[in-house]
Design a protein around this motif. Structure first.
Motif, PDB file in Angstrom:
ATOM      1  N   ALA A  91       1.208  -1.164   0.105  1.00  0.00           N
ATOM      2  CA  ALA A  91      -0.131  -0.546  -0.152  1.00  0.00           C
ATOM      3  C   ALA A  91       0.793   0.993  -0.072  1.00  0.00           C
ATOM      4  O   ALA A  91       2.049   1.676   0.476  1.00  0.00           O
ATOM      5  CB  ALA A  91      -1.369   0.013   1.262  1.00  0.00           C
ATOM      6  N   GLY A  92       0.171   2.573  -0.773  1.00  0.00           N
ATOM      7  CA  GLY A  92       0.941   3.703  -0.768  1.00  0.00           C
ATOM      8  C   GLY A  92       2.081   3.704  -2.104  1.00  0.00           C
ATOM      9  O   GLY A  92       2.938   4.661  -1.870  1.00  0.00           O
ATOM     10  N   LEU A  93       2.141   2.595  -2.318  1.00  0.00           N
ATOM     11  CA  LEU A  93       2.972   2.334  -3.926  1.00  0.00           C
ATOM     12  C   LEU A  93       2.520   2.031  -4.531  1.00  0.00           C
ATOM     13  O   LEU A  93       3.103   0.620  -5.127  1.00  0.00           O
ATOM     14  CB  LEU A  93       4.196   0.945  -3.799  1.00  0.00           C
ATOM     15  CG  LEU A  93       6.339   1.563  -2.428  1.00  0.00           C
ATOM     16  CD1 LEU A  93       6.577   0.333  -2.333  1.00  0.00           C
ATOM     17  CD2 LEU A  93       6.643   2.444  -3.100  1.00  0.00           C
ATOM     18  N   ASP A  94       2.330   2.982  -5.739  1.00  0.00           N
ATOM     19  CA  ASP A  94       1.154   2.719  -6.540  1.00  0.00           C
ATOM     20  C   ASP A  94       2.143   2.828  -7.913  1.00  0.00           C
ATOM     21  O   ASP A  94       1.532   2.932  -8.413  1.00  0.00           O
ATOM     22  CB  ASP A  94       0.527   3.718  -6.493  1.00  0.00           C
ATOM     23  CG  ASP A  94       0.871   4.851  -6.710  1.00  0.00           C
ATOM     24  OD1 ASP A  94       1.360   5.603  -6.267  1.00  0.00           O
ATOM     25  OD2 ASP A  94      -0.080   5.981  -6.941  1.00  0.00           O
ATOM     26  N   LEU A 142      10.605  -9.949  -3.862  1.00  0.00           N
ATOM     27  CA  LEU A 142      10.814  -8.084  -3.456  1.00  0.00           C
ATOM     28  C   LEU A 142      11.146  -7.536  -2.559  1.00  0.00           C
ATOM     29  O   LEU A 142      10.430  -8.554  -1.198  1.00  0.00           O
ATOM     30  CB  LEU A 142       9.585  -8.069  -4.485  1.00  0.00           C
ATOM     31  CG  LEU A 142       9.800  -8.741  -5.809  1.00  0.00           C
ATOM     32  CD1 LEU A 142       8.577  -8.086  -6.158  1.00  0.00           C
ATOM     33  CD2 LEU A 142      10.875  -8.287  -6.721  1.00  0.00           C
ATOM     34  N   ASP A 143      11.621  -6.477  -2.102  1.00  0.00           N
ATOM     35  CA  ASP A 143      11.398  -5.607  -1.304  1.00  0.00           C
ATOM     36  C   ASP A 143      11.960  -4.527  -1.085  1.00  0.00           C
ATOM     37  O   ASP A 143      12.446  -3.944  -2.609  1.00  0.00           O
ATOM     38  CB  ASP A 143      12.360  -6.318  -0.262  1.00  0.00           C
ATOM     39  CG  ASP A 143      14.015  -5.640   0.081  1.00  0.00           C
ATOM     40  OD1 ASP A 143      14.238  -5.157  -0.334  1.00  0.00           O
ATOM     41  OD2 ASP A 143      14.321  -7.404  -0.095  1.00  0.00           O
ATOM     42  N   ASN A 144      11.358  -3.485  -0.531  1.00  0.00           N
ATOM     43  CA  ASN A 144      11.475  -2.089  -0.972  1.00  0.00           C
ATOM     44  C   ASN A 144      12.887  -1.239  -0.082  1.00  0.00           C
ATOM     45  O   ASN A 144      12.746  -0.520   0.476  1.00  0.00           O
ATOM     46  CB  ASN A 144      10.570  -1.157  -0.679  1.00  0.00           C
ATOM     47  CG  ASN A 144       9.537  -1.521  -1.699  1.00  0.00           C
ATOM     48  OD1 ASN A 144       8.650  -2.096  -1.567  1.00  0.00           O
ATOM     49  ND2 ASN A 144       9.508  -1.203  -2.690  1.00  0.00           N
ATOM     50  N   GLU A 145      13.457  -2.518   0.547  1.00  0.00           N
ATOM     51  CA  GLU A 145      14.535  -2.080   1.584  1.00  0.00           C
ATOM     52  C   GLU A 145      15.764  -1.019   1.360  1.00  0.00           C
ATOM     53  O   GLU A 145      16.360  -1.484   0.034  1.00  0.00           O
ATOM     54  CB  GLU A 145      15.014  -3.373   2.235  1.00  0.00           C
ATOM     55  CG  GLU A 145      16.209  -3.343   3.177  1.00  0.00           C
ATOM     56  CD  GLU A 145      15.265  -2.562   4.719  1.00  0.00           C
ATOM     57  OE1 GLU A 145      15.962  -1.807   5.108  1.00  0.00           O
ATOM     58  OE2 GLU A 145      13.691  -2.869   4.830  1.00  0.00           O
TER      59      GLU A 145
END
Lengths: 473, 394
Positions: A380-383, A438-441
């Protein structure tokens, strides 16, 4: 200028250089009025950089007039003496064959890109102009090359090249039958490319390949498959260029099986990489064919790249990605190409500006389809796809969180899409496994690297004397 | 200058060209008077003569149409040669008088004294089944050894085989037809006389313009021009035209005749063909070294020869959609074979780029056989590590 790179590039370069040919260009490009030809005055701008090796030559000015046909002009090329300035007057020529040149220190000079136009429309073979190994310290400036069958201007195996204020374009549809490269210096040393415009090349517009020491600045690439491309090059300074509405804005990459196996030391700064959302019209076996439309910049397998003060805007698939060679060519056989390093190492990004983009990946290409799928499962928040994508494929023997030393500066407060790919899964095209980690780290990539050495302008580096050894690690 | 004076004196004594020289003698500029006056020597630094006859390299043409080498001009032939649209070729060397012999080198082209003129004349034979077929002369290419480098000068023959005129810009899209060695009617409308600036696309194996054929390995064999010469190298050494030749010919490299199975194995003949047709570009020093392909005869590493090697920048048309230069045992999926199999209508894929517009069928068959053979155990002994499985279906 440093403070407002984007304004400079868009307002200045775009207005002066990238306007359609049909429009008149007041006070752009031509720094001088026409030279009246005092006995010793040469039609060269003293404010431009010129080849030092040619400075003390006795130069002839060889005029090219509009009454000359292709054979007559080619005769001037063939008869060129070292140091000749082949001077095209204002006019338009219908060229009927490739022109080749092999004398050193020759200048091909026009009256400006809107004034001197060489059109190869209708030819069924050949490049526009081919400059071979004998033509060291070559200069081309102030003219337009249109509709060549093959590459527009190819310079191969020379020492010292200046390409300046050239406009190279295919005026018909964006078609795979367009020539592949607008300007194509390859296997060269000491190159300056500035104020050029390339449009609708079916591979790359502004291209440099397998060169030592290249300075690429103030160029505009528009509606090419690959706008600006730096391939297998040792030492490149790439700044204040505009890449707009290409399929792919910038490609900084290494390919296997070339004489210069692994490129190194590239500085990319104060460039504008804007809305590169043009359709992909590459030939289907070109590497560029695999690139999704809407890709801002890809660093592919290249090492030591410092990327700062650039503007990335509205590239619909992804603004920036640093990836392994196999991501664009999963069939590559690492086993039989042990000398080629597929990993992007020591990539350092900082002080760049990102806005828009990543919101509509091009599903017509595998990589774009993959990104589109990822976008749908982002938290959520990463559109949209984050501005920085890294595949994080680590060599098998590596240790630590960040073995490839992929570094993002503290200034960056956006997200990173970390694909955490597994090489075996990539080779097996196992999508499920590929997207499992996947990650957004961003934490592992908060680091800094020593500055990449600056590449000097037109420094004399002889064969085998490069200050940068061609190495892998 | 002394040498020039000596030669001038010699010429005045020996030839009937005195009148011609005297007529030009009033001009002080050495080049213009002594270079193109129909004399037996030539100032190599002078601009190329307008007419080929002015070099006096040939003495008219014979009844088949071939130029007759003049005194001092000698013919050489190659064990394997470059295919140029089935044209027949006459290759000659003239060493400047008094400048000494050419010097042997084992692998590189021989060293030639300043003033040497090497020629290659291209002709269309009417019927290649007949070894004495009449010919129509197309062009004669000169390489002139100047003090600092070779200089190239192309000459185009008139329609009557009388003389050839200097044409530095060459000519594209020349049409002619002939009957080939198998009796097939062949034709081309894309034969090219290269411009002077295009010579370097083949003749810059090591950056500087250089000759290609006059290397020991191409010359080490019988003359095909004069059957009485069993070995060209020893013949020239005996005449004092060549110095430095090893005493034992076994120490001198020798390429096979690509199309004569008595002269070598399939591998040796294929490699000889690739050498003379490809290796002047595909080596590690030329301007296309970037391709990463190296077809010189001393290369034994399979990947450098293209085995399981992906092309660097060949593009779609350049590869025919194929992945590897060579897949051992699979000529149909080898780019090397594909690029030999297209004609000039495919301007992107055709190899070699210059000199060929039609398919060289015998060579294509030879290289197909060789790629097929590369998939055998026999080939693994010759090229260690080569296996069909190493690249197929990857």
């Amino acid at each position: 200028m440093v403070d407002h790179p984007f304004r400079l590039i868009r307002a200045g370069l775009l207005a002066c250089i990238a306007l359609p040919l049909a429009l008149a260009l007041p006070a752009c490009g031509d720094d001088d009025d026409d030279v009246d030809g005092g006995a010793t005055e040469l039609p060269l701008n003293p404010n431009d950089h010129h080849h030092e090796a040619c400075a003390d030559m006795d130069r002839r000015v060889v005029p090219v007039t509009t009454d000359m046909d292709t054979d007559a002009i080619f005769q001037l090329f063939v008869d060129a003496e070292p140091g000749d300035i082949i001077h095209f007057e204002a006019g338009r020529w219908q060229m009927e064959r490739e022109l080749s040149l092999d004398a050193p220190c020759v200048v091909l000079k026009g009256a400006g890109t809107t004034e001197t136009i060489l059109d190869w429309e209708g030819t069924t073979s050949g490049k526009g102009i081919f400059v071979g190994t004998g033509a060291d310290h070559f200069t081309a400036e102030d003219f337009t090359i249109l509709n060549t069958f093959d590459n527009g201007l190819e310079v191969r195996g020379t020492e010292g090249i200046i390409m300046r204020r050239l406009h190279v374009e295919w005026t018909g549809d964006a078609a795979s039958s367009n020539g592949r490269y607008a300007v194509y210096p390859v296997e060269c040393r000491n190159l300056l490319m500035e104020h050029n415009v390339a449009r609708r090349a079916s591979d790359a517009g502004i291209y440099v390949g397998q060169c030592h020491n290249a300075v690429i600045r103030w160029n505009v690439a528009e509606e090419n498959v690959s706008g600006i491309q730096v391939e297998n090059t040792l030492g490149a300074e790439v700044y204040e260029n505009l890449s707009i509405n290409n399929t792919l804005g910038f490609l900084v990459h290494d390919l296997p099986n070339l004489a210069t196996t692994n490129g190194l030391d590239t500085r990319v700064y104060r460039n504008a990489v804007i809305a590169n959302n043009f359709q992909n019209f590459a030939n289907d076996f070109d590497l560029a064919f695999n690139v999704p439309s809407g890709t801002g910049m890809i660093v592919l397998a290249r090492d030591n790249v410092e990327i700062f003060d650039n503007v990335f805007e509205d590239n619909r698939s992804v603004n920036f990605a640093a990836v392994n060679y196999l991501l664009l060519n999963p069939d590559f056989d690492m086993g039989s190409n042990p000398d080629f390093d597929v990993y992007p190492r020591r990539i350092h990004l900082y002080d760049n500006t990102f806005s828009g983009g990543g919101d509509n990946p091009d599903i017509g290409r595998d990589l774009g389809f993959f990104l589109a799928a990822i976008r749908l499962q982002q938290p959520a928040g990463l559109d949209r796809i984050p501005d920085i994508v890294f595949d994080n494929i680590a060599p098998a023997d590596s240790t630590g969180d960040n073995p490839l030393q992929f570094c993002i500066g503290d200034d960056y407060d956006g997200h990173v899409l970390n694909l955490n790919m597994d090489l075996e899964a990539l080779i097996a095209e196992d999508i499920a496994t590929l997207s499992a980690n996947l990650d957004n780290e961003i934490a592992p990539y908060r680091c800094s690297l020593d500055p990449v050495p600056e590449t000097p302008m037109l420094e004399t580096v002889g064969p085998g004397e490069g200050t940068r050894p061609d190495h892998n690690r | 200058m002394n040498r020039m004076a000596r030669r001038l004196a010699l010429l005045l004594l020996l030839t009937p060209a005195v009148a011609a020289l005297a007529a030009c003698g009033s001009d002080d500029s050495i080049g213009s008077t002594t270079s193109c006056a129909g004399t037996a020597f030539h100032d190599p630094e002078h601009a190329p003569c307008d007419q080929l006859s002015q070099y006096a390299l040939f003495d008219g043409t014979d009844d088949r149409g071939w130029p007759i080498p003049a005194e001092g001009t000698f013919v050489y032939t190659l064990n394997s040669s470059l295919f140029s649209d089935d044209t027949l070729k006459l290759r000659t060397i003239r060493l400047p008088e008094g400048a000494g012999p050419m010097r042997y080198q084992p692998d590189l082209p021989f060293d030639f004294p300043v003033g040497t003129i090497i020629t290659k004349t291209f002709a269309v034979g009417e019927d290649l089944r007949d070894p004495d077929t009449p010919v129509h002369l197309l062009e004669t290419r000169l390489l002139i050894r100047r003090a600092d480098e070779w200089f190239a000068a192309p000459y185009e023959w008139d329609d009557e085989n009388r003389d050839a005129r200097h044409r530095a810009i060459g000519r594209n899209n020349i049409s002619f037809s002939w009957i080939d060695a198998e009796g097939q009617e062949r034709s081309t409308d894309r034969y090219t006389i290269p411009a002077r600036t295009e010579c370097g696309q083949c003749h810059r194996e090591r950056r500087d313009l250089d000759v290609i054929g006059p290397k020991a390995r191409h010359l080490n064999g019988p003359s095909r021009h004069d059957p009485s010469i069993e070995n060209q190298l020893t013949h020239w050494a005996e005449l004092g035209l060549l110095e430095g030749l090893p005493d034992d010919l076994a120490d001198v490299p020798r390429n096979a005749d690509a199309f004569d199975p008595h002269t070598g194995t399939l591998d040796e003949r294929a490699r000889a063909w690739l050498d003379i047709n490809c290796a002047h570009c595909h080596n590690d020093t030329s301007e296309v070294a970037s391709s990463g392909l190296d077809l010189r005869p001393n290369i034994d590493e399979a990947r450098l020869l293209g085995v399981c090697k992906t092309p660097s920048a060949a593009g779609a048309d350049g590869t025919g959609g194929l992945r590897y230069d060579i897949i051992p045992g699979d000529p149909d999926r080898s780019i090397l074979v594909y690029r030999m199999s297209v004609d000039a209508s495919n301007t992107i894929a055709i190899m070699p780029r210059l000199a060929r517009s039609i398919v060289d069928e015998p060579a294509l068959a030879l290289i197909r056989d060789w790629v097929e053979w590369l998939g055998t155990e026999d080939a693994e002994n010759r090229y260690p590590g080569i296996t069909r499985a190493s690249c197929i279906d990857r």
